[in-house]
Design a protein around this motif. Structure first.
Motif, mmCIF file in Angstrom:
data_model
loop_
_atom_site.group_PDB
_atom_site.id
_atom_site.type_symbol
_atom_site.label_atom_id
_atom_site.label_comp_id
_atom_site.label_asym_id
_atom_site.label_seq_id
_atom_site.Cartn_x
_atom_site.Cartn_y
_atom_site.Cartn_z
ATOM 1 N N ASN A 1 45.999 39.991 38.963
ATOM 2 C CA ASN A 1 45.756 39.029 37.893
ATOM 3 C C ASN A 1 46.764 39.203 36.757
ATOM 4 O OD1 ASN A 1 44.461 36.808 36.844
ATOM 5 N ND2 ASN A 1 42.836 37.979 35.856
ATOM 6 N N ASP B 1 41.249 33.460 34.879
ATOM 7 C CA ASP B 1 42.036 34.681 34.707
ATOM 8 C C ASP B 1 41.348 35.679 33.784
ATOM 9 O OD1 ASP B 1 44.004 33.750 36.372
ATOM 10 O OD2 ASP B 1 45.364 33.120 34.773
ATOM 11 N N LYS C 1 44.796 32.569 50.921
ATOM 12 C CA LYS C 1 44.113 31.898 49.825
ATOM 13 C C LYS C 1 44.662 30.486 49.684
ATOM 14 C CE LYS C 1 45.606 31.732 45.825
ATOM 15 N NZ LYS C 1 46.345 30.686 45.018
ATOM 16 N N TYR D 1 36.167 32.153 45.052
ATOM 17 C CA TYR D 1 36.404 32.862 43.803
ATOM 18 C C TYR D 1 36.614 31.839 42.692
ATOM 19 C CZ TYR D 1 37.105 36.933 46.782
ATOM 20 O OH TYR D 1 36.933 37.944 47.696
ATOM 21 N N TYR D 2 35.946 32.057 41.571
ATOM 22 C CA TYR D 2 36.066 31.146 40.436
ATOM 23 C C TYR D 2 37.393 31.394 39.728
ATOM 24 C CZ TYR D 2 34.974 28.998 35.903
ATOM 25 O OH TYR D 2 35.005 28.243 34.757
ATOM 26 N N LYS D 3 38.184 30.328 39.555
ATOM 27 C CA LYS D 3 39.505 30.445 38.937
ATOM 28 C C LYS D 3 39.355 30.621 37.424
ATOM 29 C CE LYS D 3 42.743 27.541 39.934
ATOM 30 N NZ LYS D 3 43.897 28.478 40.021
ATOM 31 N N GLU E 1 39.295 29.393 44.153
ATOM 32 C CA GLU E 1 40.205 29.926 45.147
ATOM 33 C C GLU E 1 39.395 30.142 46.419
ATOM 34 O OE1 GLU E 1 41.985 33.438 43.526
ATOM 35 O OE2 GLU E 1 43.386 32.297 42.264
ATOM 36 N N GLU F 1 43.846 26.371 47.725
ATOM 37 C CA GLU F 1 43.136 25.629 46.693
ATOM 38 C C GLU F 1 43.041 24.165 47.100
ATOM 39 O OE1 GLU F 1 44.579 26.296 42.735
ATOM 40 O OE2 GLU F 1 44.972 28.433 43.102
ATOM 41 N N ASP G 1 39.049 37.735 35.693
ATOM 42 C CA ASP G 1 39.614 38.313 36.919
ATOM 43 C C ASP G 1 39.128 37.595 38.169
ATOM 44 O OD1 ASP G 1 41.187 40.188 35.608
ATOM 45 O OD2 ASP G 1 39.617 41.715 35.616
ATOM 46 N N ASP G 2 38.950 36.275 38.070
ATOM 47 C CA ASP G 2 38.633 35.431 39.229
ATOM 48 C C ASP G 2 37.468 35.997 40.046
ATOM 49 O OD1 ASP G 2 40.813 33.858 38.477
ATOM 50 O OD2 ASP G 2 42.185 34.939 39.777
#
Length: 256
Positions: A36, A125, A177, A121-123, A90, A179, A128-129
């Motif tokens: 990250n 930053d 990964k 994973y929630y975008k 993500e 999107e 930390d996703d």
């Protein structure tokens, strides 16, 4: 493209306003980041290779009917893409235990999973996703249940295609990964693949030697990142290594 308007800048790419309404120009930087953005460096030639590899993969996916934002490559570092509303997730597809999955579940790296696993994973930053469930996604309105169904279906279809593509050139697709975004065409909306697919967002291991041909070479201070990306491009038939000393960056050939 002088004085074009910058729409967004991420860790590895910049988005500029496109030449036509509903389009953007996606510029691939040479920045390398991990954890990250806690680890950061600039590696000359990385953006050129990622642009070329991602172009090739998105073109192949378009050919088999997977909807994507990709339109065409403009130059060595840039692509023309459709403007989409990015879904803040993500999507990670895992075929082999590695990275955070190995640490979380105590699995030995390289263990083939019983079946492909899709994680979300929630975008964000600043957080930390974090890993999230389908319940989180629908409860907070990041995506609706029908959209999640489309995302899952497309993710597994992309995984099937990429697994075969890389297997054919002696590479094991460990995980990757991706999107997705919402593409609006009038009042109609559809879910499309967005962002990129390159060694930056895939774990790729040589089938025979288990050598890492991806960003783990940067994460783990192994060195040779550009050389690994060049090898992936070469196996896909995209890259001819330049033996001339003193030249920086790769030498690329056009698509057949």
């Amino acid at each position: 493209m002088n004085r074009r308007r910058r729409v967004y800048e991420g860790k590895a790419k910049i988005l500029y306003e496109g030449p036509e309404p509903g389009t953007l120009v996606q510029h691939f930087k040479d920045d390398a980041t991990a954890f990250n953005n806690k680890k950061h460096d600039r590696i000359e030639g990385k953006g050129v290779l990622n642009n070329r590899i991602s172009e090739y993969i998105f073109e192949r996916l378009n050919e088999i009917g997977v909807p994507t934002h990709f339109m065409k490559r403009l130059n060595m570092r840039e692509q023309l893409i459709r403007e989409v509303e990015i879904i803040p997730l993500e999507v990670v597809i895992r075929n082999v235990a590695a990275g955070s999955l190995s640490k979380r579940l105590g699995l030995e790296e390289g263990t083939t999973l019983p079946r492909s696993i899709v994680e979300f994973y929630y975008k964000a930053d600043e957080l930390d996703d974090p890993m999230v469930s389908e319940e989180h996604i629908t409860a907070f309105g990041w995506a609706s249940p029908p959209e999640l169904d489309d995302i899952m279906s497309l993710a597994l279809r992309i995984n099937d295609f990429l697994t075969g593509l890389f297997l054919g050139v002696g590479i094991r697709l460990v995980d990757f990964k991706i999107e997705f975004g919402r593409l609006w065409e009038g009042d109609q909306m559809r879910i499309v693949l967005a962002d990129e697919i390159s060694p930056d967002c895939c774990r790729l291991w040589d089938i025979d030697t288990q050598d890492k041909l991806d960003k783990d070479r940067f994460r783990r201070d192994m060195g040779g990142l550009v050389e690994a990306y060049q090898e992936v491009a070469r196996r896909l038939g995209l890259h001819t290594e330049n033996p001339t000393p003193g030249r920086s960056g790769p030498v690329l050939v056009q698509s057949k």
